[in-house]
Design a protein around this motif. Structure first.
Motif, PDB file in Angstrom:
ATOM      1  N   ILE A 125      -5.617   1.463   2.998  1.00  0.00           N
ATOM      2  CA  ILE A 125      -4.190   1.685   3.202  1.00  0.00           C
ATOM      3  C   ILE A 125      -3.488   1.170   1.520  1.00  0.00           C
ATOM      4  CG2 ILE A 125      -3.484   0.921   5.354  1.00  0.00           C
ATOM      5  CD1 ILE A 125      -2.166   3.199   5.664  1.00  0.00           C
ATOM      6  N   VAL A 126      -3.243  -0.124   2.034  1.00  0.00           N
ATOM      7  CA  VAL A 126      -2.540  -0.355   1.158  1.00  0.00           C
ATOM      8  C   VAL A 126      -2.736  -0.619  -0.326  1.00  0.00           C
ATOM      9  CG1 VAL A 126      -0.925  -2.285   0.335  1.00  0.00           C
ATOM     10  CG2 VAL A 126      -1.395  -2.144   3.231  1.00  0.00           C
ATOM     11  N   VAL A 127      -3.959  -0.309  -0.403  1.00  0.00           N
ATOM     12  CA  VAL A 127      -4.693   0.557  -1.967  1.00  0.00           C
ATOM     13  C   VAL A 127      -4.105   1.597  -1.922  1.00  0.00           C
ATOM     14  CG1 VAL A 127      -6.627   0.349  -3.835  1.00  0.00           C
ATOM     15  CG2 VAL A 127      -6.266  -1.662  -1.379  1.00  0.00           C
ATOM     16  N   LYS A 128      -4.740   2.452  -1.653  1.00  0.00           N
ATOM     17  CA  LYS A 128      -4.560   3.416  -1.655  1.00  0.00           C
ATOM     18  C   LYS A 128      -2.766   4.545  -2.235  1.00  0.00           C
ATOM     19  CE  LYS A 128      -7.029   4.990   1.984  1.00  0.00           C
ATOM     20  NZ  LYS A 128      -7.867   5.676   2.845  1.00  0.00           N
ATOM     21  N   SER A 129      -2.256   3.398  -1.041  1.00  0.00           N
ATOM     22  CA  SER A 129      -0.736   3.838  -0.953  1.00  0.00           C
ATOM     23  C   SER A 129       0.398   3.188  -1.259  1.00  0.00           C
ATOM     24  CB  SER A 129      -0.135   4.463   0.527  1.00  0.00           C
ATOM     25  OG  SER A 129       0.173   3.052   1.755  1.00  0.00           O
ATOM     26  N   LYS A 130      -0.320   2.032  -1.294  1.00  0.00           N
ATOM     27  CA  LYS A 130       1.436   0.704  -2.142  1.00  0.00           C
ATOM     28  C   LYS A 130       0.367   0.475  -3.092  1.00  0.00           C
ATOM     29  CE  LYS A 130       4.055   1.026   1.756  1.00  0.00           C
ATOM     30  NZ  LYS A 130       4.576   0.668   2.580  1.00  0.00           N
ATOM     31  N   PRO A 131      -0.170   0.265  -3.892  1.00  0.00           N
ATOM     32  CA  PRO A 131      -0.904  -0.288  -4.954  1.00  0.00           C
ATOM     33  C   PRO A 131      -0.353  -1.278  -5.613  1.00  0.00           C
ATOM     34  CG  PRO A 131      -0.159   1.923  -5.998  1.00  0.00           C
ATOM     35  CD  PRO A 131      -0.425   1.735  -4.890  1.00  0.00           C
ATOM     36  N   MET A 132       0.869  -1.760  -6.097  1.00  0.00           N
ATOM     37  CA  MET A 132       1.565  -2.511  -6.806  1.00  0.00           C
ATOM     38  C   MET A 132       1.972  -3.428  -5.608  1.00  0.00           C
ATOM     39  SD  MET A 132       2.034  -1.692  -9.754  1.00  0.00           S
ATOM     40  CE  MET A 132       3.044  -2.743 -10.677  1.00  0.00           C
ATOM     41  N   LEU A 133       2.436  -3.015  -4.609  1.00  0.00           N
ATOM     42  CA  LEU A 133       2.661  -4.169  -3.080  1.00  0.00           C
ATOM     43  C   LEU A 133       1.385  -4.791  -3.032  1.00  0.00           C
ATOM     44  CD1 LEU A 133       4.227  -5.304  -1.323  1.00  0.00           C
ATOM     45  CD2 LEU A 133       3.075  -3.438   1.133  1.00  0.00           C
ATOM     46  N   TRP A 134      -0.156  -4.322  -3.455  1.00  0.00           N
ATOM     47  CA  TRP A 134      -1.408  -4.605  -2.810  1.00  0.00           C
ATOM     48  C   TRP A 134      -0.778  -5.603  -3.627  1.00  0.00           C
ATOM     49  CZ3 TRP A 134      -5.424  -4.032  -6.401  1.00  0.00           C
ATOM     50  CH2 TRP A 134      -6.939  -4.674  -5.854  1.00  0.00           C
ATOM     51  N   SER A 135      -1.423  -5.275  -4.733  1.00  0.00           N
ATOM     52  CA  SER A 135      -1.274  -6.903  -6.479  1.00  0.00           C
ATOM     53  C   SER A 135      -1.011  -7.336  -5.388  1.00  0.00           C
ATOM     54  CB  SER A 135      -1.091  -5.680  -7.575  1.00  0.00           C
ATOM     55  OG  SER A 135      -1.905  -5.023  -7.932  1.00  0.00           O
ATOM     56  N   ALA A 136       1.315  -7.589  -5.975  1.00  0.00           N
ATOM     57  CA  ALA A 136       1.791  -8.591  -5.638  1.00  0.00           C
ATOM     58  C   ALA A 136       0.978  -9.524  -4.396  1.00  0.00           C
ATOM     59  CB  ALA A 136       3.192  -8.133  -5.118  1.00  0.00           C
ATOM     60  N   ILE A 137       1.319  -9.116  -3.398  1.00  0.00           N
ATOM     61  CA  ILE A 137       0.483  -9.729  -1.784  1.00  0.00           C
ATOM     62  C   ILE A 137      -0.227 -10.667  -2.325  1.00  0.00           C
ATOM     63  CG2 ILE A 137      -0.323  -9.519   0.484  1.00  0.00           C
ATOM     64  CD1 ILE A 137       3.108  -9.394  -0.219  1.00  0.00           C
ATOM     65  N   LEU A 138      -2.134 -10.123  -3.307  1.00  0.00           N
ATOM     66  CA  LEU A 138      -2.772 -11.244  -3.645  1.00  0.00           C
ATOM     67  C   LEU A 138      -2.219 -12.203  -4.465  1.00  0.00           C
ATOM     68  CD1 LEU A 138      -5.695  -8.013  -4.661  1.00  0.00           C
ATOM     69  CD2 LEU A 138      -4.840  -9.127  -2.194  1.00  0.00           C
ATOM     70  N   PHE A 139      -1.053 -12.083  -5.203  1.00  0.00           N
ATOM     71  CA  PHE A 139      -0.860 -12.892  -6.053  1.00  0.00           C
ATOM     72  C   PHE A 139       0.137 -13.858  -5.583  1.00  0.00           C
ATOM     73  CE2 PHE A 139       2.730 -14.888  -8.623  1.00  0.00           C
ATOM     74  CZ  PHE A 139       1.689 -15.600  -9.709  1.00  0.00           C
ATOM     75  N   VAL A 140       0.789 -13.491  -4.500  1.00  0.00           N
ATOM     76  CA  VAL A 140       1.526 -14.611  -4.074  1.00  0.00           C
ATOM     77  C   VAL A 140       1.098 -14.849  -2.945  1.00  0.00           C
ATOM     78  CG1 VAL A 140       3.721 -14.611  -2.205  1.00  0.00           C
ATOM     79  CG2 VAL A 140       3.876 -13.084  -4.286  1.00  0.00           C
ATOM     80  N   TYR A 141       0.175 -14.056  -2.059  1.00  0.00           N
ATOM     81  CA  TYR A 141      -0.688 -14.729  -0.434  1.00  0.00           C
ATOM     82  C   TYR A 141      -1.662 -16.000  -1.413  1.00  0.00           C
ATOM     83  CZ  TYR A 141      -4.324 -15.766   2.420  1.00  0.00           C
ATOM     84  OH  TYR A 141      -6.165 -16.304   3.299  1.00  0.00           O
ATOM     85  N   SER A 142      -1.937 -16.124  -2.261  1.00  0.00           N
ATOM     86  CA  SER A 142      -3.135 -16.765  -3.074  1.00  0.00           C
ATOM     87  C   SER A 142      -2.464 -18.777  -3.413  1.00  0.00           C
ATOM     88  CB  SER A 142      -4.255 -16.167  -4.402  1.00  0.00           C
ATOM     89  OG  SER A 142      -4.718 -14.895  -4.028  1.00  0.00           O
TER      90      SER A 142
END
Length: 208
Positions: free
Chosen positions: A94-111
């Motif tokens: 759902i996040v990849v499809k609806s909020k790709p920018m948020l998805w990218s940011a979260i992956l970076f911050v989380y990692s």
């Protein structure tokens, strides 16, 4: 290195008392203060007591690491995708499809800001401080995984506890084999990012 009694007290405070307290209802600023102070103490011990230099380990078998991580990832992808399809189909990717920018940011911050500190605490610090107290390697790995799961008790979600216990076993085995915080952090980031990607992020505290 401090004596056994000191380390046991340290063990119960850091890995049992504080995580359990986070599941209780008291001001968030107190919880954050406890977490920050605990992390500062852990870094101090790693640097000044255990004399870590935080250098990249030499002779890392990258090919073997990536091969094993990829095989485990395929298993995780299959299991979690099937689970989401049957249980929470509306949230699948759902996040990849609806909020790709948020998805990218979260992956970076989380990692960077979540995974690595967790691995400093639950693998590097834990192994250096307490592995010698256990005569049985299997028991040590299970205790490490159980305490890693306990660290997520504040989510108050049984599935989260199961996932983090299984993850804790995988990460502990990787660290025991490689003695590399970098490698286990990469592995942790890969699996965690996948869970967020497949749609399981909300139960793990990811914004969605």
């Amino acid at each position: 290195m401090q004596g056994i009694q000191y380390r046991l007290t340290e063990f119960f405070l850091i890995f049992i008392i504080i995580p359990v307290s986070f599941a209780l209802a008291f001001p968030i600023w107190i919880k954050m203060s406890l977490g920050i102070l605990g992390f500062i103490y852990i870094i101090y011990v790693l640097l000044k007591v255990e004399n870590n230099k935080f250098e990249l380990r030499k002779h890392i078998n990258w090919k073997q690491f990536w091969t094993r991580s990829f095989i485990k990832l395929i298993c995780i992808v299959l299991i979690t995708t099937i689970y989401m399809y049957w249980v929470e189909r509306d949230n699948l990717f759902i996040v990849v499809k609806s909020k790709p920018m948020l998805w990218s940011a979260i992956l970076f911050v989380y990692s960077i800001f979540s995974v690595y500190p967790q691995e400093l605490v639950y693998r590097m610090f834990f192994f250096q401080r307490y592995e010698s107290l256990f005569r049985n390697d299997v028991l040590f790995i299970l205790v490490n995984a159980a305490l890693f799961s306990l660290a997520h008790i504040f989510f108050k979600n049984t599935l989260v506890m199961i996932l983090t216990f299984v993850g804790g076993i995988l990460f502990a085995l990787t660290f025991k084999k490689t003695k590399s915080t970098l490698l286990v952090s990469i592995e942790h980031a890969i699996y965690g990012c996948w869970l967020f990607t497949v749609g399981m992020g909300s139960m793990l505290g990811f914004p969605s």
